[in-house]
Design an enzyme around this catalytic site. Structure first.
Site, mmCIF file in Angstrom:
data_model
loop_
_atom_site.group_PDB
_atom_site.id
_atom_site.type_symbol
_atom_site.label_atom_id
_atom_site.label_comp_id
_atom_site.label_asym_id
_atom_site.label_seq_id
_atom_site.Cartn_x
_atom_site.Cartn_y
_atom_site.Cartn_z
ATOM 1 N N ALA A 224 11.246 -0.778 3.847
ATOM 2 C CA ALA A 224 10.513 -2.016 3.851
ATOM 3 C C ALA A 224 8.867 -1.354 3.064
ATOM 4 C CB ALA A 224 10.203 -2.641 5.230
ATOM 5 N N HIS A 225 8.031 -2.365 2.961
ATOM 6 C CA HIS A 225 6.666 -1.919 2.680
ATOM 7 C C HIS A 225 5.724 -0.911 3.499
ATOM 8 C CE1 HIS A 225 4.967 -5.841 4.484
ATOM 9 N NE2 HIS A 225 5.872 -5.110 5.286
ATOM 10 N N ASN A 226 5.275 -0.047 2.885
ATOM 11 C CA ASN A 226 4.347 0.993 3.534
ATOM 12 C C ASN A 226 5.103 1.920 4.349
ATOM 13 O OD1 ASN A 226 2.688 -1.820 3.129
ATOM 14 N ND2 ASN A 226 1.189 -0.065 2.866
ATOM 15 N N SER B 115 5.692 0.238 7.330
ATOM 16 C CA SER B 115 4.818 0.988 7.920
ATOM 17 C C SER B 115 5.348 1.968 8.727
ATOM 18 C CB SER B 115 3.698 0.303 8.674
ATOM 19 O OG SER B 115 3.011 -0.691 7.685
#
Lengths: 342, 342, 342
Positions: C241-243, C261
């Protein structure tokens, strides 16, 4: 992609303080922003960073009083955080919809009707009898089968595969590699142990404002339609089987799978890697914890469930808490046995 | 796609009652069918719908006596449900195999041999030294690497990627985005903490009548072959690692993963989101429950297993039933302690 | 692909015994190798097979004394197993990098800079302002968005989709259908129950020597970057997923998902179908068992965790062992109750 500082100030209804000739080409935090970037200061805790930031401009509140001399241009607004969000969204919208025109070669089947402001990337394929609205962006390597309908303002990223007769609404975003309308997994067992395929002749309907993640798969119905209702957001690698219905504004995280003919309620939140059995109904506003295995219908609106098999969260948590301490429980029983049975 | 009502009556060995000139272009239930559709009445419970159906024709049993006047044409047959299934299957077969010819541009490498009645969609790519049988349909954006072999009557939907030297049998269906023959995940750990790739030089063999779901991945063997035997059906987003063998007529639901060098028996049913460890054998005719984690070999033919880790279903269910009531068990132990230890 | 036996002997620093004119086109085990193949004999247990092998050549140790007459050519080396591995790796390297040149049609956007010894397959798409190093192989149907950077010696297999501004290092291998840089799954809930998309304007960075499996998805960061550090190996159908940040030399097996994250340490081994919650950190050198659900941070370097929810392996295993025997435990409690409470 560049904006003048004046355009930005106008968009945000802000006042420029400093050099009003600069151009902005990127966004970032105060600590990491470099020349040509715009940043923002909302939380006073970060004020220290504004005095050494590399950002060319910073969005601040109207009553911000710098404690030191500033090298950066300011845009003063009522609410810096909200203004920065508006700027991000506007930038995102412009970036997402900037492509226009037809790259060569790409394929357009007979009797297909295409709206205005369309982007059709090189190597994209649109079959026969397709209807596509305005401002739709079809990236390279997208496949759109025959008799598909696509609404306005829908973004379809590279490599998405859409089978025949799928219906897609307005303002949808479908990420790379997603497959919409593949055959449902239906087979009739034969006496000799082989399986005979059950024809899958329905379709998939995505209503308006639906987002589909990368490499997610949605099977078409056996007859009639697999339906993803308005405002549903699916993350990456989600599996939606044939004849499923997902209610409005339900969000589903990555790698979750929903088996055939199940109906999910609206405004539900389903975490990642959840599995949901076929032919059940789930109520509206449910929350389902990550990795849950949902084996039966839940009728209570707003219920939160967890576990594999999943049950109501309070019960589930208690059992898991004890599970972790099962060795202690066994020891307690052993002590009782020592006392009683020996 | 249109059929005359006479063609349909002939296919089903039925008798037409009413207008024998009509054309049929779709199928549906009595309640939802509209003009140009054919439907069927099998269960007497639904008889009420035949009097107001929009269907142009309805398949009914030879002895059906309408209680009211009908607007629709009838086709009388021995078994309406069976006849409708036959019609669906025939329709599906025709639809699936109707595409023929070569769309431009598409790529064909040197020394590749292609059979008759082939469809090669625009932007499809066939490498060198490939052999493809008759009546094979290769949709747009399919990639077929060098030295691949594909049998007769195989459907390969848009965006399927087939690596070099893969062998695919007759009558297979491979859905959009599936990847066949990617490198096995094999690395040798080095002293400095890095990993060195172990060359993956084998291939994948799909026998006859194998169906592969959308975005499913099958890795090629390190040496020799990953083998998917005759009649195996894999759903979407399934992962099959290198050197796996899957026995005849085994069906595997979505998002299940099988680790390297494991051999699955024949005629097994494996539900969704199951994980199976590497280097084990599973017996024939096993059933594996959804989300199970199979950590060891099972030798008993026909065993049903469940849970993570998976064990025989009766045992597994008992443990899960108690798990759910663990707080009660703790309470019972607490009461005994109160009585005994205080 | 053919090698002369002399080239092979030279590569392995070996001596030929027998026909030194033969050509080798494949590799295999002694039992299965056929004409034109090379094999090896390392373990004396398999010596019997050398006398009837179909292989044209066999790698043996310098002191191997045949007990019978041999039909095959020998290459004598110090360590036959090691030599065979070297040969496999060399063969793999040559096969992987042999493609060169540009197949037509393919797309190259303006201002893009491409190095030497490049392969650009038919129907591949490279956007604007892209920088690609030397010896990069871009297979058919690959999509490379605008402003992407790709280092030297990177292999990108058919159908990989790379969004704008992604940065890819040297010596990476990205398998078919992988998606790098799709939007992170971020939405702000609105009062009316709908969701508003949070713009995802960051990118993805893959450092050197990163391998990505087939149909794996890696989302770009909201701002800044999702980072996959040097030497990381991801299997098929993994979701990042993002980050997220993944530390150096961490390997992750198929179908694992990492939420937004989260920071994974370096030199970790993460098995298949693991789920990891967002916004946590995991220590270096951790091992995470298959199907684990990681719900909280772990700070202890080298920890091995297991279970859903995951905890330290010794504790986890004890609980699972008791879980399996819960019916026994209940029976023991019942006996105590019979004795005490009745």
């Amino acid at each position: 992609m560049q904006f003048s500082i004046r355009e930005i100030a106008h968009l945000l209804n802000g006042e420029i303080e400093g050099n009003d000739e600069i151009m902005i080409k990127d966004m970032g935090t105060l600590e990491r922003a470099t020349e040509g970037c715009i940043s923002f200061l909302s939380n006073p805790k970060y004020e220290q960073y504004i005095y050494k930031t590399g950002a060319s401009a910073v969005i601040v509140s109207r009553d911000f009083k710098p404690a030191e001399k500033l090298k950066t241009t300011l845009i003063r607004v009522d609410d810096p955080y909200l203004s920065f969000s508006i700027l991000l969204a506007e930038y995102d919208r412009i970036i997402s919809f900037q492509k226009e025109g037809v790259e060569d070669p790409c394929w357009l089947g007979e009797n297909s009707i295409i709206g205005e402001k369309i982007y059709r990337g090189a190597f994209s394929y649109i079959g026969k009898n397709v209807t596509i609205g305005n401002n739709v962006k079809i990236y390279p390597h997208v496949y759109v089968g025959d008799s598909v309908t696509i609404g306005d303002n829908t973004l379809i990223y590279s490599g998405v595969k859409i089978y025949d007769r799928v219906v897609i609404g307005n303002n949808c975003q479908i990420h790379a590699g997603a497959v919409i309308g593949s055959d449902g997994f239906g087979y009739a067992p034969q006496k000799d142990g082989t399986y005979k395929k059950i024809p899958q002749l329905g379709n998939v309907i995505l209503k308006d404002n639906v987002d589909i993640g990368a490499n997610t798969t949605i099977d078409r119905a056996t007859l009639e339609s697999t339906v993803i209702r308005e405002g549903v957001k699916l993350d990456n690698l989600v599996q939606v089987a044939h004849n499923v219905e997902i209610g409005e504004n339900t969000v589903i995280a990555a790698q979750t799978g929903i088996s055939g003919s199940t109906a999910i309620g609206k405004n539900c939140i389903i975490a990642g890697q959840v599995g949901i059995v076929g032919h059940i109904s789930l109520a509206d506003k449910m929350t389902i914890g990550a990795q849950s295995g949902v084996t039966k219908a839940f009728e209570k609106e707003g219920a939160t469930i967890l576990g594999s098999p999943a049950f109501e969260i309070a019960t589930s948590r208690k059992s898991y808490a004890i599970f972790r301490k099962l060795p202690d429980l066994v020891e307690r029983v052993r002590k009782l046995e020592d006392k009683i049975l020996k």
